[in-house]
Enzyme design. Sequence first.
Site, PDB file in Angstrom:
ATOM      1  CD  GLN A 307      45.603  30.242   3.270  1.00 53.81           C
ATOM      2  OE1 GLN A 307      44.566  29.869   2.707  1.00 53.81           O
ATOM      3  NE2 GLN A 307      45.676  30.431   4.568  1.00 53.81           N
ATOM      4  CB  CYS A 433      38.534  28.341   7.383  1.00 51.21           C
ATOM      5  SG  CYS A 433      39.082  27.100   8.548  1.00 51.21           S
TER       6      CYS A 433
END
Length: 477
Positions: A307, A433
């Site tokens: 990430q 997302c």
Amino acid sequence: MKMRKTKEPLLLHEVTIESAAAEGKAVAHSEGMVIFVPFVVPGDVVDIAVYKRKKNYAEGRAVALLKPSPLRVEAQCPHFGTCGGCKWQTTNYTAQLQAKEQQVKDTLERLGHVRTDSMRPICGADATFYYRNKLEFTFSTREWRDTPPSDTEEHPRCGALGFHAPTVFDKVIDIRHCALQHTLSNNIRNEVRQYAQQHGLAFYDIRNHSGYLRNLVVRNTEAGEWMVIVVVAEPDTTALFPLLEHLKNQFPQISSLQYIVNTKLNDSYSDLDVVLYHGTSCITEHMEGYDGAPALSYSINPKSFYQTNSRQARKLYSFVAEMAELQSSDTLYDLYTGTGTIALFLAHMCKKVVGVEYVEEAVADARLNAQLNHIDNATFVAGDMAQVLTDSFVQTHGRPDIVVTDPPRAGMHAKVIEQLLQCSPRKIIYVSCNPATQARDLELLGERYDVQRLQPVDMFPHTQHVENVAELVLRNQ
Ligand code: SAH
């Protein structure tokens, strides 16, 4: 509102920008047209030059700011308006968060018919600049500029090192300062450019496939480890090694200095060897454990996914942990596990965790990271989710009590949803997302699940991207 037609482009006067729209642009209406405009703030009054007109919409650019929006702030970055990276940075951060929260709400309600009354306020970032731990830069003989070059430039330019210009495949914006990654990233990139220009190292020409320097990747950890990878176009390292030696001497912070020879036509290096020049082949990110658990170490190699906003990732994972309410007897599945970060974050809270991911190297990293953290109740399986998640998989690994799923933008395959409905875990924690595909999937899962807590998270300040965590609870358990 007046409209005056010039030859090209069409000029619209005194148009009020209404709200955020797709791709980081904003939307306005004028003269019966819907117009999408980048680099403006909702509430701005602007003159717009329309450069593209389609049947249902138009695209334009603000050519004059007549009245700034009360939400407007100064751009932090010198490349704002040229670089497509942080299009929202002239909107104040509170307004950015509100827009993202609203976007999640509207999308879930409209596309998924999900009730959002219980949605929690979006979790904003403490650091809104210099938050990324990875940037990839491209060398190009062709520089993209909005303004013509000045006569007084110190060095004659031999190209650009920075980010691809939006919509122009072969041109690159010469980035002098990027406010996304720690200052050292800027220093490294600018030093590489200067060295290359002084020593006549040719920048890559993507049209003719000539030149030497192709890409520069800079990654760092919260604790201050730095990985730098230089990608060159030819196996001859005569010119490369002095550059790497120079970087090694200039930046003692670089603990992993590597290079890649890419003779292919495209820039992807996932299938290429990475060669270590100096230091270690991996850097290690540390993440505070959940609820008093020991800190986790994640080893990151040049090809590993991690990430890109480490601090927000910790918050995101904590929401997942909080919603999952795992019991020590639980079997947990972590679907789309990447390098196993969520699985390993939650492993101490359950009996066992099974991570599934289709990138083989990521699965290898996940296994390595389990070892590194002395976690022995985590199993990782490589394969395409729709193929892997079958009845026999469930038989082999045990019916999941809880499933965490974090699919890519496309959301989950219908087969995966079917299988989840069939094996009916007590809860599904869905990290997304892309609210649009999440909305679609939540509606399908609605056959057996109620959406309870919803938690949007801002992983990428100044961009239009938003992450959302949804807790789904099985009905009539
Ligand atoms: N949960 C991880 C990574 C999420 S990104 C983290 O927080 O770090 C989504 C992941 O899904 C990527 O690693 C991608 O390789 C994987 N993926 C995408 N499509 C897939 C598929 N069809 N089957 C299995 N994995 C897939």
